[in-house]
Design a protein around this motif. Structure first.
Motif, mmCIF file in Angstrom:
data_model
loop_
_atom_site.group_PDB
_atom_site.id
_atom_site.type_symbol
_atom_site.label_atom_id
_atom_site.label_comp_id
_atom_site.label_asym_id
_atom_site.label_seq_id
_atom_site.Cartn_x
_atom_site.Cartn_y
_atom_site.Cartn_z
ATOM 1 N N PRO A 21 0.840 -1.198 0.000
ATOM 2 C CA PRO A 21 0.000 0.000 0.000
ATOM 3 C C PRO A 21 0.877 1.251 0.000
ATOM 4 O O PRO A 21 1.794 1.378 0.813
ATOM 5 C CB PRO A 21 -0.784 -0.118 1.310
ATOM 6 C CG PRO A 21 0.095 -0.945 2.193
ATOM 7 C CD PRO A 21 0.868 -1.867 1.287
ATOM 8 N N VAL A 22 0.646 2.131 -0.958
ATOM 9 C CA VAL A 22 1.387 3.389 -1.044
ATOM 10 C C VAL A 22 0.430 4.453 -1.569
ATOM 11 O O VAL A 22 -0.233 4.251 -2.588
ATOM 12 C CB VAL A 22 2.602 3.275 -2.002
ATOM 13 C CG1 VAL A 22 3.337 4.594 -2.102
ATOM 14 C CG2 VAL A 22 3.559 2.186 -1.556
ATOM 15 N N CYS A 23 0.370 5.580 -0.881
ATOM 16 C CA CYS A 23 -0.481 6.668 -1.370
ATOM 17 C C CYS A 23 0.174 7.291 -2.608
ATOM 18 O O CYS A 23 1.373 7.153 -2.827
ATOM 19 C CB CYS A 23 -0.702 7.716 -0.277
ATOM 20 S SG CYS A 23 0.767 8.652 0.180
ATOM 21 N N ARG A 24 -0.619 7.952 -3.402
ATOM 22 C CA ARG A 24 -0.124 8.548 -4.649
ATOM 23 C C ARG A 24 1.019 9.544 -4.426
ATOM 24 O O ARG A 24 2.033 9.483 -5.112
ATOM 25 C CB ARG A 24 -1.266 9.200 -5.422
ATOM 26 C CG ARG A 24 -0.845 9.686 -6.797
ATOM 27 C CD ARG A 24 -2.006 10.290 -7.560
ATOM 28 N NE ARG A 24 -3.110 9.385 -7.683
ATOM 29 C CZ ARG A 24 -3.365 8.661 -8.771
ATOM 30 N NH1 ARG A 24 -2.590 8.774 -9.819
ATOM 31 N NH2 ARG A 24 -4.399 7.855 -8.815
ATOM 32 N N PRO A 25 0.915 10.459 -3.445
ATOM 33 C CA PRO A 25 2.033 11.395 -3.244
ATOM 34 C C PRO A 25 3.342 10.676 -2.891
ATOM 35 O O PRO A 25 4.408 11.036 -3.385
ATOM 36 C CB PRO A 25 1.563 12.290 -2.098
ATOM 37 C CG PRO A 25 0.072 12.238 -2.165
ATOM 38 C CD PRO A 25 -0.247 10.835 -2.615
ATOM 39 N N CYS A 26 3.265 9.649 -2.041
ATOM 40 C CA CYS A 26 4.487 8.905 -1.682
ATOM 41 C C CYS A 26 5.026 8.134 -2.881
ATOM 42 O O CYS A 26 6.230 8.039 -3.083
ATOM 43 C CB CYS A 26 4.224 7.959 -0.521
ATOM 44 S SG CYS A 26 3.999 8.827 1.050
ATOM 45 N N HIS A 27 4.121 7.571 -3.664
ATOM 46 C CA HIS A 27 4.564 6.840 -4.851
ATOM 47 C C HIS A 27 5.317 7.768 -5.793
ATOM 48 O O HIS A 27 6.388 7.435 -6.286
ATOM 49 C CB HIS A 27 3.376 6.208 -5.577
ATOM 50 C CG HIS A 27 3.777 5.433 -6.782
ATOM 51 N ND1 HIS A 27 3.893 6.024 -8.019
ATOM 52 C CD2 HIS A 27 4.113 4.138 -6.940
ATOM 53 C CE1 HIS A 27 4.281 5.113 -8.899
ATOM 54 N NE2 HIS A 27 4.424 3.955 -8.262
ATOM 55 N N ASN A 28 4.760 8.939 -6.023
ATOM 56 C CA ASN A 28 5.382 9.871 -6.966
ATOM 57 C C ASN A 28 6.669 10.497 -6.429
ATOM 58 O O ASN A 28 7.593 10.765 -7.183
ATOM 59 C CB ASN A 28 4.389 10.966 -7.349
ATOM 60 C CG ASN A 28 3.253 10.428 -8.188
ATOM 61 O OD1 ASN A 28 3.360 9.369 -8.810
ATOM 62 N ND2 ASN A 28 2.144 11.123 -8.194
ATOM 63 N N ARG A 29 6.739 10.696 -5.119
ATOM 64 C CA ARG A 29 7.895 11.355 -4.523
ATOM 65 C C ARG A 29 9.023 10.375 -4.164
ATOM 66 O O ARG A 29 10.192 10.734 -4.211
ATOM 67 C CB ARG A 29 7.450 12.103 -3.266
ATOM 68 C CG ARG A 29 8.507 13.035 -2.721
ATOM 69 C CD ARG A 29 8.017 13.809 -1.511
ATOM 70 N NE ARG A 29 8.127 12.973 -0.310
ATOM 71 C CZ ARG A 29 7.111 12.546 0.431
ATOM 72 N NH1 ARG A 29 5.886 12.881 0.120
ATOM 73 N NH2 ARG A 29 7.305 11.811 1.487
ATOM 74 N N ILE A 30 8.657 9.145 -3.800
ATOM 75 C CA ILE A 30 9.650 8.186 -3.331
ATOM 76 C C ILE A 30 9.830 7.016 -4.283
ATOM 77 O O ILE A 30 10.921 6.750 -4.780
ATOM 78 C CB ILE A 30 9.259 7.645 -1.933
ATOM 79 C CG1 ILE A 30 9.157 8.791 -0.930
ATOM 80 C CG2 ILE A 30 10.263 6.597 -1.460
ATOM 81 C CD1 ILE A 30 8.490 8.411 0.374
ATOM 82 N N LYS A 31 8.755 6.278 -4.526
ATOM 83 C CA LYS A 31 8.865 5.011 -5.253
ATOM 84 C C LYS A 31 9.232 5.189 -6.720
ATOM 85 O O LYS A 31 10.080 4.461 -7.248
ATOM 86 C CB LYS A 31 7.547 4.234 -5.126
ATOM 87 C CG LYS A 31 7.535 2.888 -5.832
ATOM 88 C CD LYS A 31 8.397 1.885 -5.134
ATOM 89 C CE LYS A 31 8.491 0.531 -5.800
ATOM 90 N NZ LYS A 31 7.563 0.074 -6.721
ATOM 91 N N LYS A 32 8.627 6.140 -7.384
ATOM 92 C CA LYS A 32 8.897 6.344 -8.806
ATOM 93 C C LYS A 32 10.372 6.676 -9.062
ATOM 94 O O LYS A 32 10.998 6.060 -9.929
ATOM 95 C CB LYS A 32 7.975 7.438 -9.353
ATOM 96 C CG LYS A 32 7.566 7.250 -10.752
ATOM 97 C CD LYS A 32 6.481 8.269 -11.093
ATOM 98 C CE LYS A 32 5.875 7.954 -12.412
ATOM 99 N NZ LYS A 32 4.790 8.864 -12.739
ATOM 100 N N PRO A 33 10.979 7.618 -8.335
ATOM 101 C CA PRO A 33 12.402 7.883 -8.541
ATOM 102 C C PRO A 33 13.279 6.678 -8.173
ATOM 103 O O PRO A 33 14.290 6.424 -8.820
ATOM 104 C CB PRO A 33 12.697 9.062 -7.610
ATOM 105 C CG PRO A 33 11.390 9.711 -7.376
ATOM 106 C CD PRO A 33 10.371 8.618 -7.443
ATOM 107 N N LEU A 34 12.858 5.924 -7.166
ATOM 108 C CA LEU A 34 13.614 4.740 -6.772
ATOM 109 C C LEU A 34 13.569 3.688 -7.878
ATOM 110 O O LEU A 34 14.582 3.059 -8.196
ATOM 111 C CB LEU A 34 13.042 4.185 -5.465
ATOM 112 C CG LEU A 34 13.867 3.184 -4.692
ATOM 113 C CD1 LEU A 34 15.234 3.739 -4.343
ATOM 114 C CD2 LEU A 34 13.125 2.762 -3.431
ATOM 115 N N GLU A 35 12.404 3.507 -8.501
ATOM 116 C CA GLU A 35 12.274 2.580 -9.639
ATOM 117 C C GLU A 35 13.172 3.025 -10.793
ATOM 118 O O GLU A 35 13.851 2.201 -11.408
ATOM 119 C CB GLU A 35 10.829 2.536 -10.138
ATOM 120 C CG GLU A 35 9.880 1.808 -9.244
ATOM 121 C CD GLU A 35 8.447 1.912 -9.740
ATOM 122 O OE1 GLU A 35 8.198 2.397 -10.873
ATOM 123 O OE2 GLU A 35 7.554 1.502 -8.976
#
Length: 66
Positions: A21-35
């Motif tokens: 579970p990841v909220c959209r702001p966290c996904h865009n700020r953390i997960k997307k750059p990490l990917e």
């Protein structure tokens, strides 16, 4: 829900172990750059470890928390 290893990178679409579970702001700020970093460095396979333990992330991503 977020796929820990993106489907386009070989992640299993329906496997519960590949979902988090990841909220959209966290996904865009953390997960997307990490990917993006993982893809560029051939380290996609490290994403589960990095998602589970932020201390294991590359240094520039360690300070980023939820």
């Amino acid at each position: 829900m977020d796929h820990i290893i993106p489907i386009d990178d070989g992640g299993d679409r329906l496997k519960l172990e590949n979902l988090q579970p990841v909220c959209r702001p966290c996904h865009n700020r953390i997960k997307k750059p990490l990917e993006r970093y993982a893809r560029e460095h051939g380290l996609i396979w490290r994403l589960p470890e990095w998602c589970a333990d932020p201390a294991e992330r590359p240094a520039k991503f360690r300070a980023v928390t939820r």
